[in-house]
Design an enzyme around this catalytic site. Structure first.
Site, PDB file in Angstrom:
ATOM      1  N   GLY A  22      54.698  27.324  61.422  1.00  9.70           N
ATOM      2  CA  GLY A  22      54.151  27.887  62.288  1.00  9.70           C
ATOM      3  C   GLY A  22      52.192  27.354  62.441  1.00  9.70           C
ATOM      4  N   SER A  46      62.127  31.017  62.956  1.00  8.58           N
ATOM      5  CA  SER A  46      62.461  31.971  64.010  1.00  8.58           C
ATOM      6  C   SER A  46      61.565  32.346  64.183  1.00  8.58           C
ATOM      7  CB  SER A  46      62.702  33.014  62.820  1.00  8.58           C
ATOM      8  OG  SER A  46      61.657  32.912  62.191  1.00  8.58           O
ATOM      9  N   SER A 141      46.834  38.260  52.418  1.00  9.55           N
ATOM     10  CA  SER A 141      45.344  39.202  53.489  1.00  9.55           C
ATOM     11  C   SER A 141      44.900  40.250  53.126  1.00  9.55           C
ATOM     12  CB  SER A 141      47.042  40.288  54.173  1.00  9.55           C
ATOM     13  OG  SER A 141      46.555  40.795  55.255  1.00  9.55           O
ATOM     14  N   TYR A 166      55.025  45.170  55.944  1.00  4.16           N
ATOM     15  CA  TYR A 166      53.898  44.103  56.163  1.00  4.16           C
ATOM     16  C   TYR A 166      53.078  43.995  54.406  1.00  4.16           C
ATOM     17  CZ  TYR A 166      50.461  40.536  57.012  1.00  4.16           C
ATOM     18  OH  TYR A 166      49.729  39.534  57.058  1.00  4.16           O
ATOM     19  N   LYS A 170      52.447  42.211  50.840  1.00  6.76           N
ATOM     20  CA  LYS A 170      52.072  41.158  50.179  1.00  6.76           C
ATOM     21  C   LYS A 170      51.388  41.863  49.198  1.00  6.76           C
ATOM     22  CE  LYS A 170      51.475  38.018  53.987  1.00  6.76           C
ATOM     23  NZ  LYS A 170      52.023  36.479  54.015  1.00  6.76           N
ATOM     24  N   PHE A 195      41.103  37.212  56.331  1.00  2.00           N
ATOM     25  CA  PHE A 195      40.742  38.261  57.367  1.00  2.00           C
ATOM     26  C   PHE A 195      41.716  37.972  58.979  1.00  2.00           C
ATOM     27  CE2 PHE A 195      38.747  38.879  53.503  1.00  2.00           C
ATOM     28  CZ  PHE A 195      38.384  40.578  53.625  1.00  2.00           C
ATOM     29  N   ARG A 248      35.529  43.164  62.906  1.00  2.00           N
ATOM     30  CA  ARG A 248      36.671  42.450  62.124  1.00  2.00           C
ATOM     31  C   ARG A 248      35.909  41.077  61.521  1.00  2.00           C
ATOM     32  NH1 ARG A 248      37.580  46.949  61.850  1.00  2.00           N
ATOM     33  NH2 ARG A 248      40.182  47.985  62.130  1.00  2.00           N
ATOM     34  N   ARG A 331      43.218  54.284  67.463  1.00  2.00           N
ATOM     35  CA  ARG A 331      44.533  54.292  66.713  1.00  2.00           C
ATOM     36  C   ARG A 331      44.705  54.545  64.904  1.00  2.00           C
ATOM     37  NH1 ARG A 331      46.257  47.627  67.433  1.00  2.00           N
ATOM     38  NH2 ARG A 331      43.856  47.321  66.373  1.00  2.00           N
TER      39      ARG A 331
END
Length: 378
Positions: A22, A46, A141, A166, A170, A195, A248, A331
């Site tokens: 990944g 996957s 995370s 999700y 974690k 981050f 961020r 959001r």
């Protein structure tokens, strides 16, 4: 059964990297191999590509039959496959990336996320324990902090309830791995709280290759730049930040990968004090060979915040053209500012992020422009 020794040389150490094909996993494999480690990748492909493994070999100069890198296509829920891998390889430590990671998808598919991320990790740890491997670095995370109580976020910032499955996987797995040590003080656990990883390897051979429409900002911007998507959506421009858009902490994926390698040296007692100095950490008595025992927690970020428009404009500099963007409503759940304090990683791991936002975007553009369809381009 005693734990494996991490106080020995890199060349004598074999690291199992789950999810090693990944985005973060492939870059970590490069850094491990560059530092002399032997690497075993387990990935069910996957959400990744075997092409990434071939390119890891290319970047590090390994021949296809070089035993320093082995690849197994397998799912971590498959205990028999995992057991065979542990029996075929003298594994000393695990860096665990394998897991689904799309926040929105986790809301739609909670069962799949809990089964893959949570149950998969339980299976992995059970098989590892049965083979005397109790050294694990977990890909966690900053989402475990929820809406942070203070900025910059240190490791002492309290954890809060997750807002999606999700995030819960974690948070809960951090607790599971902590409980493993509490129940058996030979475990040697490091929880790395990331981050926002972006960028790509400077070669342009490996990078982020999301399936379908990207869920994260940078790959979305990159696909707008390459012409695959029409416009960047900017959610909110009325936050109390320098340009009104959310801020961020973005970190280059290569810096992040090097943080994992540094964590292995810390686990082997080669750097740092090993003291339990922040919330959630536990320090046991090291093994006779110097391998640490306990639970270490580290933030991995730059310690610098960048806004959404900062990212867009940095990518414009990288690709040499203006990028269309559209301001949209905020959001729900988004916070104005979120970035890390990484003093602990510097002091204990001897690790500091090296690359700035312009470098992150330049490397990302090199990857995206030469691989417009990701690994399918090949």
């Amino acid at each position: 059964m005693a734990n494996r020794n991490l106080a020995k040389s890199h060349e004598e150490t074999c690291v199992l990297v789950t999810g090693g094909a990944g985005f973060i996993g492939s870059h970590t494999c490069v850094e491990l191999l560059n530092q002399g480690y032997r690497v075993v990748i387990v990935d069910d492909l996957s959400n990744s590509s075997a092409v990434a493994v071939d390119r890891v070999r290319s970047i590090t100069g390994l021949a296809a039959d070089d035993a320093r890198l082995a690849f197994y296509e397998a799912n971590i829920l498959d205990r028999s496959a995992l057991a065979a891998i542990f029996e075929e390889n003298e594994i000393d430590a695990i860096i665990h990336f394998a897991g689904f990671k799309a926040v929105g998808e986790s809301v739609q598919k909670p069962l799949e996320y809990y089964w893959n991320n949570f149950a998969g990790t339980l299976a992995l740890c059970e098989v590892a324990r049965d083979h005397g491997v109790k050294n694990i670095v977990f890909s966690s995370s900053a989402t475990v902090y929820g809406e942070p109580e203070f900025i910059p976020i240190t490791e002492d910032c309290p954890k809060h309830d997750a807002t999606n499955p999700y995030g819960w996987t974690k948070s809960m797995l951090e607790q599971v791995l902590t409980d493993l040590y509490v129940g058996d003080n030979e475990w040697n656990v490091v929880l790395l709280r990331y981050f926002n990883p972006i960028g790509a390897h400077e070669s342009g051979l490996i990078g982020e290759d999301p399936k379908g429409i990207p869920n994260n900002l940078l790959p979305y911007v990159a696909q707008v730049a390459v012409g695959k998507l029409e416009c960047v959506g900017v959610f909110g421009d009325d936050y109390p930040t320098h340009d009104g858009t959310g801020v961020r902490d973005y970190i280059h994926v290569v810096d992040l990968a090097r943080g994992h390698v540094a964590a292995l040296d810390w686990m082997g007692g080669k750097v740092g004090t090993g003291k339990a100095s922040t919330a959630g950490t536990l320090a046991g008595t090291p093994a006779e060979d110097g391998t640490r025992r306990g639970v270490g927690i580290f933030n991995l970020g730059t310690g610098t915040g960048s806004s959404v428009l900062d990212v867009v404009h940095a990518f414009e500099r990288a690709c040499g053209k203006k990028l269309p963007y559209e301001i949209k409503p905020r959001r729900a759940g988004d916070v104005a500012v979120n970035y890390a304090a990484c003093d602990k990683a510097r002091e204990e791991l001897g690790w500091v992020a090296q690359y700035d936002l312009d470098r992150m975007c330049a490397d990302s553009w090199r990857w995206q422009s030469t691989n417009p369809d990701g690994y399918a381009t090949a």
